[in-house]
Write a protein that holds these residues in place. Structure first.
Motif, short mmCIF file in Angstrom:
data_model
loop_
_atom_site.label_atom_id
_atom_site.label_comp_id
_atom_site.label_asym_id
_atom_site.label_seq_id
_atom_site.Cartn_x
_atom_site.Cartn_y
_atom_site.Cartn_z
N LYS A 311 0.86 -1.19 0.00
CA LYS A 311 0.00 0.00 0.00
C LYS A 311 0.89 1.24 0.00
N ASN A 313 1.28 4.75 1.10
CA ASN A 313 0.75 5.73 2.06
C ASN A 313 0.95 7.15 1.52
N GLU A 355 -2.91 0.30 -4.04
CA GLU A 355 -2.46 -1.03 -3.62
C GLU A 355 -1.89 -1.82 -4.80
N THR A 392 3.87 0.42 2.58
CA THR A 392 3.66 -0.52 3.67
C THR A 392 3.36 -1.87 3.06
N ASP A 413 -2.89 -9.12 3.38
CA ASP A 413 -3.60 -7.87 3.66
C ASP A 413 -3.62 -7.59 5.16
N TYR A 417 -1.79 -4.32 7.14
CA TYR A 417 -2.41 -3.38 8.06
C TYR A 417 -1.75 -3.43 9.45
N GLN A 418 -1.30 -4.60 9.84
CA GLN A 418 -0.55 -4.68 11.10
C GLN A 418 0.74 -3.88 11.00
N LYS A 420 1.22 -1.33 9.07
CA LYS A 420 0.85 0.09 9.05
C LYS A 420 0.54 0.59 10.45
N LEU A 421 -0.10 -0.26 11.26
CA LEU A 421 -0.46 0.14 12.61
C LEU A 421 0.76 0.29 13.52
#
Length: 693
Positions: A311, A313, A355, A392, A413, A417-418, A420-421
């Motif tokens: 992804k 950002n 993406e 990311t 996926d 997101y993990q 990114k977090l």
């Protein structure tokens, strides 16, 4: 010669006596055939000797015949030129051979063929003419019929849009002007030309095989061949063949329909279906189409495969700050760089707006980490944007994390997101691990509970009004599905619809939605349009059209008031089959809408080949028109383009009067959104409808 007005005629009832008296030997006796009359004309006396069938042939009695100038009036009464010609034969003392029309006593017109030979004495003086007159009407009429049929067939061939030819022994014996136009050769050049002169090598093989099959009595379907024109350009044609008889010999008749433009259009559509229009990279459709076979091959070869979900950002910030053209440039540059970094046996594609996906075979985890680090470190420095774009990445591994495309993509996926977090500046990527399973467990729980939801009536419909923008009056409603889960409460369709798609429950749910919506809106007894969403799995069912027809008939719902909505992803999954299904539905009178336009890789270019009646512009597009002048202009162009394609336009997600006013100024006729009404349960819809009245 005695050509008197009154004629002496002697009748002989017996052919034998006739032939004996006229000294004719070795004749082919025809018996009492009424259509054949033997005659002899004595030039000295002007007397005629005829066989007894003369009366039946001409319809006159013996006494009536005696009143005629037999030669000038009866034998050839219709054609002056023929009469002159017959007399000229006699005057020239040469054999007679002539065909002509004459009229019988009852007015019937017949065709007669008369042949006669002069008889001379020893001093070569002409004594008489012996001859035969024969009714050839049936033969002439048959010839005329054949000629008319041939002319009709010729006219059909010449007016046909298809090129037509007839070949014998591999050479063209007949060709239409359309054949000349298709090949670039004139008709005269084609006649006698060998078929292999206008075909490429593969098409020559096809033609030879077809000819051999037809000679064996086999039936063949149409096939595509490549025509090599006189100028060496090529055209694709659909060939149909049949075995015929031409000039009494077996022959092949072929028709060729030029499908070059159709093929090119399908190729363009296919490219649009499987490639991103901005980056020219494969899109998500091609990813799914190729990834499963790639995994199957890897499993057989015991090869490990890594899947990277990437992804970009800050892309939204770039779009908002510098405009979408700057954002598009970043996406294109990122795609080029990631493709450069990926091995030749790998795959790089654009999965969504910001993406990307990459998969490739690997030998060690360090190799996977190397590619991820390369993307994270190199990508920001190669992009032209002033805003720093940080990728990311989430990574899943085959077979360690899963054996199918959906599972691996979902885990990658989740891992992305993990990553990114955690905002891990050192890595920027994460491999999928089992502690990321919370979301997976919820997904599995919901998937399992779908069947219970159906059985326990946990699903219900709400209806969002759709209005005319000019007046605000109700035009129709869109049926929307809701799921009230006993543990999780109200579940978003965005979450449970994909699960229903994958599990197959969407078929049963979709059929229930359609029938329930038809029942409810029919009960209103108002001329409202009903919009119902259908999924890819529903549409591509072999029996889907029949099921829709059955439900419409069962509920006595007017099909022209039913509008089925498909999404862009449905269209691009299998464009040829999709077009076929949509045409079947339109033949029932049902309208088709393309929903959520503007959320994916939307392009007006592929809309030109889709049988779409209405374009629904997504709410995310509408929400940005106030802040972004470029998107406002783009929206105006989309509406104008849709109108040029004779499509209606519906704007979704209208929340303010300002948005409604902008769309009115763009000639957008219909809209829906919370500004007009939120989605309503059926009892509240009843109140809304009748309050409108």
């Amino acid at each position: 010669m005695n050509f008197s007005a009154r004629t002496e005629i002697t009748k002989r009832d017996s052919l034998l006596s006739f032939f004996h008296e006229t000294q004719q030997d070795n004749l082919d006796f025809l018996g009492n055939d009424v259509r054949v009359v033997f005659w002899s004309y004595d030039l000295k006396t002007g007397k005629w000797l005829v066989t007894g069938r003369m009366e039946q042939l001409f319809g006159y009695s013996h006494d009536e015949l005696a009143q005629f100038d037999f030669l000038g009036s009866l034998l050839v009464p219709k054609e002056e030129e023929a009469a002159t010609s017959l007399l000229s034969f006699i005057k020239k003392q040469v054999p007679i051979d002539i065909e002509y029309e004459l009229t019988k006593k009852d007015g019937t017109v017949i065709w007669v063929k008369t042949k006669g030979n002069p008889v001379f004495d020893s001093n070569k003086n002409l004594l008489r003419y012996n001859g035969v007159s024969r009714d050839i009407t049936d033969k002439v009429l048959k010839q005329q019929e054949l000629a008319e049929n041939a002319l009709h067939f010729q006219t059909l061939l010449e007016k046909s849009a298809q090129a037509v030819y007839i070949s014998q022994d591999g050479k063209y014996q007949y060709a239409t002007e359309q054949m000349a136009e298709l090949t670039g050769y004139s008709v005269s050049e084609l006649i006698g030309m060998s078929f292999d002169c206008i075909l490429d090598d593969e098409s020559i093989k096809v033609s030879v095989q077809r000819a051999q099959a037809f000679l064996k009595g086999e039936k063949l379907e149409s096939q595509e061949i490549t025509i090599v024109r006189k100028d060496k350009s090529k055209r694709i044609a659909e060939l149909r063949s049949s075995l015929v008889t031409y000039k009494s010999q077996p022959a092949l008749m072929g028709t060729l329909l030029d499908v070059t433009q159709k093929k090119q259009a399908l190729e363009r559509a296919n490219h649009l279906a499987y490639h991103d229009t901005l980056t020219e990279l494969p899109n998500r459709n091609l990813f799914f189409k190729q990834f499963e076979p790639f995994l199957a091959s890897a499993q057989k070869s015991q090869i490990q495969v890594a899947l990277l979900f990437i992804k970009l950002n800050q892309l939204q910030t770039i779009n908002e700050t510098f405009g979408h053209s700057a954002g598009d440039a970043v996406i294109k540059e990122a795609g080029i760089k990631m493709k450069e970094l990926t091995s030749e046996d790998g795959f790089t594609g654009r999965y969504g707006d910001d993406e990307f996906v990459i998969y490739f075979p690997y030998a060690s985890q360090e190799e996977v980490q190397g590619l991820a680090n390369g993307i994270i470190q190199d990508l920001p420095h190669t992009l032209s944007s002033d805003v720093k774009v940080k990728p990311t990445i989430g990574i899943s591994l085959f077979p360690e994390h899963g054996n199918d495309a959906d599972t691996l993509l979902r885990f990658a996926d989740i891992a992305m997101y993990q990553s990114k977090l955690t905002e891990n500046s050192e890595w920027g990527y994460r491999f999928y691990t089992s502690d990321m399973m919370e979301k997976v467990l919820r997904t599995n729980k919901l998937t399992h509970d779908l069947q219970k939801g159906i059985e326990l009536n946990q699903f219900h419909l709400v209806y969002q009004p759709k209005v005319w923008l000019a007046s605000g009056k109700l035009e129709g409603v869109e049926a929307l599905l809701r799921w009230e889960h006993p543990n999780y409460g109200n579940i978003s369709p965005i979450e449970f619809i994909p699960l229903a798609e994958k599990s197959g429950h969407i078929i049963e749910i979709g059929e229930w939605v359609l029938e329930k919506a038809l029942q409810d809106i029919k009960a209103l007894d108002l001329p409202l349009t009903l919009n119902v969403n259908i999924s890819m799995r529903q549409l591509l069912q072999p029996s889907f059209t029949d099921k829709v027809k059955s439900l419409v008939e069962k509920r006595a719902f007017p099909p022209n008031h039913l509008n089925l909505e498909i999404t862009e992803s449905v269209v691009m999954f299998d464009i040829e089959q999709t077009i076929e299904k949509l045409l079947e539905l339109k033949n029932l009178g049902i309208k088709i809408s393309l929903d959520d336009f503007g959320t994916g890789f939307s392009s007006l270019s592929y809309l030109t080949i889709l049988p779409i009646d209405c374009l629904k512009i997504d709410r995310s597009f509408i929400s940005r028109i106030k802040e972004n002048p470029l998107e406002k202009k783009l929206l105006q162009n989309i509406i104008s383009g849709a109108h040029d394609l004779n499509m209606e336009v519906v704007a979704e997600g209208i929340e303010t009067e300002e948005q409604a006013q902008i769309l009115r100024s763009f000639s957008c006729a219909k809209a829906q959104g919370y500004y007009f009404s939120k989605p309503l349960p059926f009892p509240q819809l009843l109140k809304y409808v009748f309050s409108e009245r």
